[in-house]
Enzyme design. Structure first.
Site, PDB file in Angstrom:
ATOM      1  N   ASN A 206       0.856  -1.175  -0.018  1.00 32.29           N
ATOM      2  CA  ASN A 206      -0.005  -0.008  -0.013  1.00 32.29           C
ATOM      3  C   ASN A 206       0.835   1.208   0.016  1.00 32.29           C
ATOM      4  O   ASN A 206       2.139   1.122  -0.113  1.00 32.29           O
ATOM      5  CB  ASN A 206      -0.805   0.208   1.157  1.00 32.29           C
ATOM      6  CG  ASN A 206      -0.235   0.038   2.526  1.00 32.29           C
ATOM      7  OD1 ASN A 206       0.755   0.548   2.632  1.00 32.29           O
ATOM      8  ND2 ASN A 206      -0.831  -0.745   3.391  1.00 32.29           N
ATOM      9  N   GLU A 209       3.442   1.741   3.094  1.00 31.14           N
ATOM     10  CA  GLU A 209       4.242   0.685   2.837  1.00 31.14           C
ATOM     11  C   GLU A 209       5.418   1.014   1.773  1.00 31.14           C
ATOM     12  O   GLU A 209       6.682   0.739   2.245  1.00 31.14           O
ATOM     13  CB  GLU A 209       3.710  -0.772   2.550  1.00 31.14           C
ATOM     14  CG  GLU A 209       2.724  -1.128   3.923  1.00 31.14           C
ATOM     15  CD  GLU A 209       2.034  -2.363   3.535  1.00 31.14           C
ATOM     16  OE1 GLU A 209       1.285  -2.780   4.428  1.00 31.14           O
ATOM     17  OE2 GLU A 209       1.791  -2.651   2.315  1.00 31.14           O
ATOM     18  N   ASP A 281      -5.384  -8.055   1.141  1.00 32.79           N
ATOM     19  CA  ASP A 281      -5.436  -9.286   0.963  1.00 32.79           C
ATOM     20  C   ASP A 281      -6.437  -9.548  -0.154  1.00 32.79           C
ATOM     21  O   ASP A 281      -5.959 -10.495  -0.980  1.00 32.79           O
ATOM     22  CB  ASP A 281      -5.781 -10.121   2.059  1.00 32.79           C
ATOM     23  CG  ASP A 281      -5.085  -9.661   3.467  1.00 32.79           C
ATOM     24  OD1 ASP A 281      -3.672  -9.715   3.372  1.00 32.79           O
ATOM     25  OD2 ASP A 281      -5.541  -9.553   4.502  1.00 32.79           O
TER      26      ASP A 281
END
Length: 285
Positions: A206, A209, A281
């Site tokens: 994301n 990150e 996920d």
């Protein structure tokens, strides 16, 4: 219509694919109830329990999403011999996933996030579980399972929440296996820089990150606009051995960086219910 047909064919193409998921398995629990009054001891609601729902979370959520798409899924992860681990096994059975590669270890307590919702309002989340004390024999078992399953898989998904499943030894092994048995390898990690030497098909961090990996000195609360996101994508391309980078940006959509460095922004349609559990996920699956 051509794009719709192509998307449908892509989804249908999952049927029968052998998918290996490696990562931190979690159990997500929702304890829902009705807020009937305020507590006398403190200004908090008294909640009359109505229902409890258990769902696979973390890497396990990716596994059940792939199974729902029609893939034959194997998930390698650590769990404890506790009730949360049993709930995960039951969820896998319900999804048609073999649980034989969920490695139960006496030193592990299953990663578990329990959310309390009162009359539709999120009240609190309790986190429990740890893989810090996983045994050497279980770590060796994980390495052996991955080495056996990887060459037999059509695609491999790494879901790394940095709870210990993806040790340095596992990352090294993944790089070696990808070199000797190339396949579709997708990596989703909260610390994507750890996989700098692992040749991947795609990484899916994301925005936060990706920013931490590309510019560790940037203040964590500093906002990032789309122009800066493009720069982050280019920096990651220079850091990682991956064909494609997909930086997910919540309601702003996804920024794709292709193998040739070309970048494109894929917008999305924001939904009214923000911060759904497992969005990253699900995107990776």
């Amino acid at each position: 219509m051509r794009h719709l047909s192509s998307a449908t064919e892509t989804v249908q193409g999952f049927t029968g694919l052998r998918a290996l998921v490696i990562g931190d398995a979690m159990l997500d629990t929702w304890q829902e109830g009705e807020a009937i009054r305020l507590c006398k001891e403190a200004p908090v609601p008294v909640v009359r329990a109505v229902s409890t729902t258990h769902c696979p979370g973390g890497a396990a959520n990716t596994a059940v999403n792939l199974a729902a798409l029609g893939a034959e899924v194997t998930h390698v992860a650590f769990i404890g011999g506790d009730q949360s681990g049993q709930h995960l096994r039951e969820a896998f059975h319900a999804a048609g996933i073999d649980d034989c590669h969920l490695i139960a270890d006496a030193g592990v307590t299953t990663l578990h996030k329990m959310r309390v919702i009162a009359s539709g309002q999120y009240v609190v989340r309790f986190d429990e579980g740890s893989t810090d004390s996983v045994s050497t024999s279980s770590r060796l078992q994980m390495l052996e399972s991955i080495a056996t399953l990887y060459p037999k898989s059509d695609l491999v998904v790494v879901s790394d929440y940095c709870h210990g499943a993806l040790s340095d030894d596992v990352i090294t092994l993944l790089g070696q296996l990808q070199e000797s048995h190339p396949t579709v390898l997708v990596i989703d990690s909260k610390s994507i820089g750890r996989f700098a030497n692992c040749p991947a098909t795609m990484v899916t961090p994301n925005l936060q990150e990706a920013r931490r990996a590309a510019d560790p000195d940037m203040a964590p609360d500093q906002p990032v606009d789309l122009t800066q996101a493009y720069e982050i994508g280019q920096k990651l391309r220079g850091m990682l051995r991956t064909s494609t980078i997909a930086v997910t940006m919540a309601e702003q959509g996804v920024l794709l960086t292709a193998p040739d460095g070309e970048q494109s922004h894929v917008p999305c349609h924001p939904v009214s219910r923000a911060s759904d559990v497992g969005a990253g996920d699900t995107f990776t699956a």
